[in-house]
Design a protein around this motif. Structure first.
Motif, short mmCIF file in Angstrom:
data_model
loop_
_atom_site.label_atom_id
_atom_site.label_comp_id
_atom_site.label_asym_id
_atom_site.label_seq_id
_atom_site.Cartn_x
_atom_site.Cartn_y
_atom_site.Cartn_z
N GLY A 122 0.80 -1.21 0.00
CA GLY A 122 0.00 0.00 0.00
C GLY A 122 0.84 1.26 0.00
N GLY A 123 2.16 1.12 -0.01
CA GLY A 123 3.03 2.28 -0.10
C GLY A 123 3.31 2.98 1.21
N LEU A 124 2.77 2.45 2.31
CA LEU A 124 2.98 3.08 3.62
C LEU A 124 3.54 2.07 4.61
CD1 LEU A 124 -0.25 5.21 4.20
CD2 LEU A 124 2.00 6.01 3.53
N ALA A 125 4.19 2.59 5.64
CA ALA A 125 4.63 1.75 6.74
C ALA A 125 3.44 1.46 7.65
CB ALA A 125 5.74 2.45 7.52
N TRP A 126 3.42 0.30 8.29
CA TRP A 126 2.28 -0.06 9.15
C TRP A 126 2.14 0.91 10.32
CZ3 TRP A 126 2.40 -1.21 14.33
CH2 TRP A 126 3.66 -1.41 14.90
N ALA A 127 3.27 1.51 10.75
CA ALA A 127 3.26 2.42 11.91
C ALA A 127 2.96 3.86 11.53
CB ALA A 127 4.60 2.34 12.63
N ALA A 128 2.68 4.12 10.25
CA ALA A 128 2.48 5.50 9.78
C ALA A 128 1.39 6.26 10.54
CB ALA A 128 2.20 5.51 8.28
N PRO A 129 0.21 5.66 10.83
CA PRO A 129 -0.83 6.43 11.54
C PRO A 129 -0.37 6.92 12.91
CG PRO A 129 -1.77 4.45 10.59
CD PRO A 129 -0.28 4.33 10.44
N GLN A 130 0.35 6.06 13.65
CA GLN A 130 0.83 6.47 14.97
C GLN A 130 1.95 7.51 14.85
OE1 GLN A 130 0.46 3.14 14.19
NE2 GLN A 130 -1.38 2.73 15.38
N ALA A 131 2.81 7.36 13.83
CA ALA A 131 3.89 8.33 13.62
C ALA A 131 3.32 9.69 13.25
CB ALA A 131 4.83 7.83 12.53
N ILE A 132 2.23 9.70 12.46
CA ILE A 132 1.56 10.95 12.13
C ILE A 132 1.04 11.61 13.41
CG2 ILE A 132 -0.52 11.91 11.04
CD1 ILE A 132 -0.09 9.83 8.78
N ARG A 133 0.49 10.81 14.31
CA ARG A 133 -0.02 11.34 15.57
C ARG A 133 1.10 11.95 16.42
NH1 ARG A 133 -2.86 7.47 16.76
NH2 ARG A 133 -4.88 8.28 16.14
N VAL A 134 2.27 11.32 16.40
CA VAL A 134 3.42 11.86 17.15
C VAL A 134 3.78 13.25 16.62
CG1 VAL A 134 5.89 11.60 17.61
CG2 VAL A 134 4.38 9.61 17.78
N LEU A 135 3.90 13.38 15.29
CA LEU A 135 4.27 14.67 14.68
C LEU A 135 3.18 15.71 14.94
CD1 LEU A 135 5.75 13.49 11.27
CD2 LEU A 135 6.99 14.26 13.29
N ASP A 136 1.93 15.29 14.89
CA ASP A 136 0.80 16.18 15.16
C ASP A 136 0.89 16.72 16.59
OD1 ASP A 136 -1.67 17.42 15.40
OD2 ASP A 136 -2.84 15.71 14.71
N ALA A 137 1.06 15.82 17.54
CA ALA A 137 1.14 16.21 18.95
C ALA A 137 2.38 17.05 19.24
CB ALA A 137 1.12 14.97 19.84
N ALA A 138 3.43 16.86 18.44
CA ALA A 138 4.68 17.62 18.63
C ALA A 138 4.58 19.04 18.07
CB ALA A 138 5.85 16.88 17.99
N GLY A 139 3.43 19.40 17.53
CA GLY A 139 3.22 20.78 17.10
C GLY A 139 3.41 21.05 15.63
N CYS A 140 3.55 19.99 14.82
CA CYS A 140 3.66 20.20 13.37
C CYS A 140 2.29 20.62 12.83
CB CYS A 140 4.13 18.93 12.66
SG CYS A 140 5.84 18.48 13.03
#
Length: 319
Positions: A122-140
């Protein structure tokens, strides 16, 4: 053990090492992952997630880098998840942090992370949704997710991004590729990159024709625009930014943004639940319950579907 509250606090301050550590906990499926996600939950939900996909060689990394520059000029904090193929030896990202984005490496307002697919289609890493949440919470404020670029399995980005950008290039047979890969259904914005090459106008016309053939839009529905760029020179990037802002505003006005985010959360919950069940079923190899059901199938007392239903019922009851 990691001090999760302290790590989250440091990530909120924009400390890249803390962000990196949190994403590493995600990728490694740490025993503290549940604690991490619980700490991040009230802090996330503000970032605009843009997915970039397309076949290899269309200039995804160059376009991503150009978009980072444009967003930084607008004063936005930007996170980048660049999903790379996995090394067959280590399982890690084969390309590492992208060379083409090295211009932003010293910018404290940009966080770039390469993630390995680890065999996930599918072109994505399985952990991508959680990694997105980390960046979101970090203020990106903006998160750019660049997919691995492996061809026809790229459509998963549509389920993870608020806006999906599909890149094509002239002379690569991308019109046919677009029809085959199903990206005519997932794109919110189409970018014909390397527009200084012969055939760029023809590629844009062909794409516009195919989008028209597949159109079943009503009044007020979003019609994906087509923008021509030369990302290596920064040409057309402001137009891409404007198109992204228009799509973001349209989604917010029509309730599409909230609906996409609900659907994304639902898929994430489903994936976590299915993974947990799969792990439990995997641990049943040699289990007496499984062996007993197998014997009943061999004896003609049960069919495989009835046996599977019985096994799942037993697993969920004992949960």
């Amino acid at each position: 053990m990691v001090d999760v509250p302290e790590l989250v606090a440091q990530a909120r301050e924009g400390r890249p090492r803390a962000v990196a550590r949190l994403i590493s906990l995600v990728e490694g499926a740490s025993p503290q992952l549940r604690e991490v996600m619980a700490a991040l939950a009230p802090l996330a939900g503000n970032a605009y997630v843009v997915g970039l996909t397309g076949s290899p060689g269309v200039g995804k990394s160059t376009s991503t880098s150009a978009l980072v520059s444009a967003y930084r000029r607008a004063g936005k904090r930007v996170g980048v998840l660049a999903v790379d193929p996995s090394s067959p030896f280590s399982g890690g990202a084969l390309l590492g942090d992208r060379v083409r984005m090295s211009d932003h490496a010293s910018d404290p307002g940009v966080y770039i992370r390469s993630m390995a697919t680890r065999g996930h289609l599918g072109g994505l890493a399985w952990a991508a949704p959680q990694a997105i949440r980390v960046l979101d919470a970090a203020g990106c404020e903006v998160i750019l997710v660049e997919t691995v670029g492996v061809g026809q399995s790229e459509v998963e980005i549509a389920s993870q991004a608020d806006t999906s950008v599909v890149l094509l290039a002239p002379g690569m047979g991308d019109g046919i590729q677009a029809a085959k890969a199903g990206i005519l259904e997932i794109g919110d914005l189409y970018v014909v990159n390397k527009a200084d090459r012969d055939g760029a106008d023809a590629t844009a016309r062909e794409l516009n024709h195919m989008l028209g053939l597949g159109e079943s839009r009503g009044p007020g529905d979003w019609r994906p625009p087509i923008v021509k760029t030369v990302a290596a020179r920064g040409e057309g990037i402001e137009e891409v930014l404007q198109a992204l802002e228009k799509h973001h505003a349209w989604m917010a006005e029509h309730g599409v943004l909230a609906e996409r985010r609900r659907a994304r959360a639902a898929r994430e919950v489903e994936t976590i639940a299915v993974t947990a069940l799969r792990e439990r079923i995997g641990s049943l190899h040699g289990d007496r319950r499984l062996d007993a059901l197998a014997q009943r199938i061999v004896d003609g007392e049960l069919d495989p579907y009835a046996a599977a239903d019985e096994l799942v019922a037993g697993l969920t009851e004992s949960a």
